[in-house]
Scaffold this active site. Structure first.
Site, short mmCIF file in Angstrom:
data_model
loop_
_atom_site.label_atom_id
_atom_site.label_comp_id
_atom_site.label_asym_id
_atom_site.label_seq_id
_atom_site.Cartn_x
_atom_site.Cartn_y
_atom_site.Cartn_z
N SER A 68 -26.29 70.63 -98.88
CA SER A 68 -27.60 70.19 -98.41
C SER A 68 -28.10 71.14 -97.31
O SER A 68 -29.25 71.58 -97.31
CB SER A 68 -27.49 68.76 -97.89
OG SER A 68 -28.72 68.30 -97.41
N HIS A 91 -27.27 63.37 -83.00
CA HIS A 91 -26.22 64.09 -83.74
C HIS A 91 -25.05 64.44 -82.80
O HIS A 91 -24.16 65.19 -83.18
CB HIS A 91 -26.77 65.39 -84.33
CG HIS A 91 -27.70 65.22 -85.50
ND1 HIS A 91 -27.52 64.27 -86.47
CD2 HIS A 91 -28.80 65.93 -85.89
CE1 HIS A 91 -28.48 64.38 -87.39
NE2 HIS A 91 -29.26 65.38 -87.06
#
Ligand code: PAP
Length: 329
Positions: A174, A144
């Protein structure tokens, strides 16, 4: 509190600050810091925010990782389609070893995050040398981190980086669903503010998206830029694109045999989310498997964000991406 929430409330190792070297402590003392939604401290390093153990893992990675030209690195922001991309890339790359309709396919018995592991959230957490040189090629990893932080460690290797991004409003909702199980009274207003300010784990988000977007424009053999929405809309074309980019294109014969459809079915949300292996257990990075599956799809934010919140986020994104050629409808 249900079992699922109980599970999620145990912080993963990468969120902690219990394994930090003196060198990292010295670095941390010079970095800007802010608190996250749970009160844990985040530090800004090379343009992105991290917990101390993640920062240590990044330093481990930057010092010790030896890239191979055949390496594949899947990059994304959290909640942007990482699980899906991991499953697809694994299935595509290993299709000769594991036919996608094989009853014993690894994706049927293990979570995609255990088959393609994160560098800074998993392999290099509490480990300077996780033994990656012993792995056979092609190795597939995930991250990430923004491009500039990843790039430093790749030392100009022409390996393949696939980046997936998603509409920030769906990413936000989310993440909000996920975090609401961790912290009570965590409002959408809080997370909208956090995203606009940019101070959150791996944030600010649009800067990261731009870092990969720009590199994909100048170095299209090295970075492939993908969008979750396009994967939902035209999955077949996107899987073919991934295979082409990774240097293992589908032959005409393979296409005729229905292998692309089989891969898509194997990696579909419906299939993966219903597997026992993904309903139970915890991944090697410390997140319960079920935490990677919500409802999936595009535009779910519409049921949660107010018009005002959506407008604020859209304006922020538009401003950040101005002049880059990248647009979110
Ligand atoms: P992570 O950062 O926790 O790894 P990531 O996999 O990037 O999460 O994104 C999770 C989102 O992808 C979830 O979206 P939602 O919360 O809006 O529902 C999840 O449902 C969705 N997702 C997971 N697997 C798939 C899949 N196979 N196909 C499509 N969407 C998926």
């Amino acid at each position: 509190m249900d079992d699922a929430s109980q599970n999620l409330r145990t912080p993963a190792n990468f969120m902690k600050d219990d394994d930090v070297s003196q060198e990292c402590k010295n670095l941390i003392s010079s970095l800007p810091s802010e608190k996250d939604f749970t009160g844990r401290k985040l530090y800004s390093y090379q343009g992105s925010w991290y917990y101390p153990n993640t920062l240590q893992a990044i330093l481990n990675f930057q010092t010790h990782f030896q890239a191979r030209d055949s390496d594949i690195i899947l990059a994304s922001l959290p909640k942007s389609g990482t699980t899906w991309l991991k499953a697809l890339a694994f299935a595509v790359v290993h299709r000769n070893k594991y036919a996608p309709n094989l009853e014993s396919h690894p994706l049927l018995s293990d979570n995609p995050h255990n088959l393609v592991r994160f560098l800074e959230l998993d392999l290099y957490v509490k480990n300077q040398c996780p033994g990656l040189e012993e792995l056979p090629s092609p190795r597939i990893f995930a991250t990430h981190m923004p491009f500039q932080t990843l790039h430093e460690s790749l030392r100009d290797s022409p390996c393949k980086v696939v980046y997936v991004c998603r509409d920030i409003k769906d990413v936000l909702v989310s993440r909000w669903h996920f975090r609401s199980k961790l912290v009570s009274n965590y409002s959408l207003e809080d997370i909208v503010e956090e995203y606009i300010k940019g101070v959150c784990f791996f944030g600010p988000f649009q800067e990261q998206v731009l870092s990969y977007w720009k590199e994909s424009l100048v170095n299209s053999n090295h970075v492939l830029f993908m969008r979750y929405e396009e994967m939902i809309e035209k999955p077949e074309a996107q899987v073919i694109r991934v295979a082409d980019f990774l240097g293992c294109p589908f032959t005409e014969e393979e296409k005729q045999s229905g292998i692309v459809e089989n891969i898509l079915e194997l990696c579909s949300f419906g299939n993966l989310s219903n597997l026992e292996a993904n309903k139970t257990g915890t991944s090697t990075c410390g997140i319960p498997h079920h935490g990677f599956f919500g409802k999936g799809g595009v535009g779910g934010w519409n049921n949660h964000l107010t018009d005002d919140m959506a407008r604020k986020l859209d304006e922020m994104v538009e401003k950040k991406l101005e002049g880059s050629g990248l647009k979110f409808e």
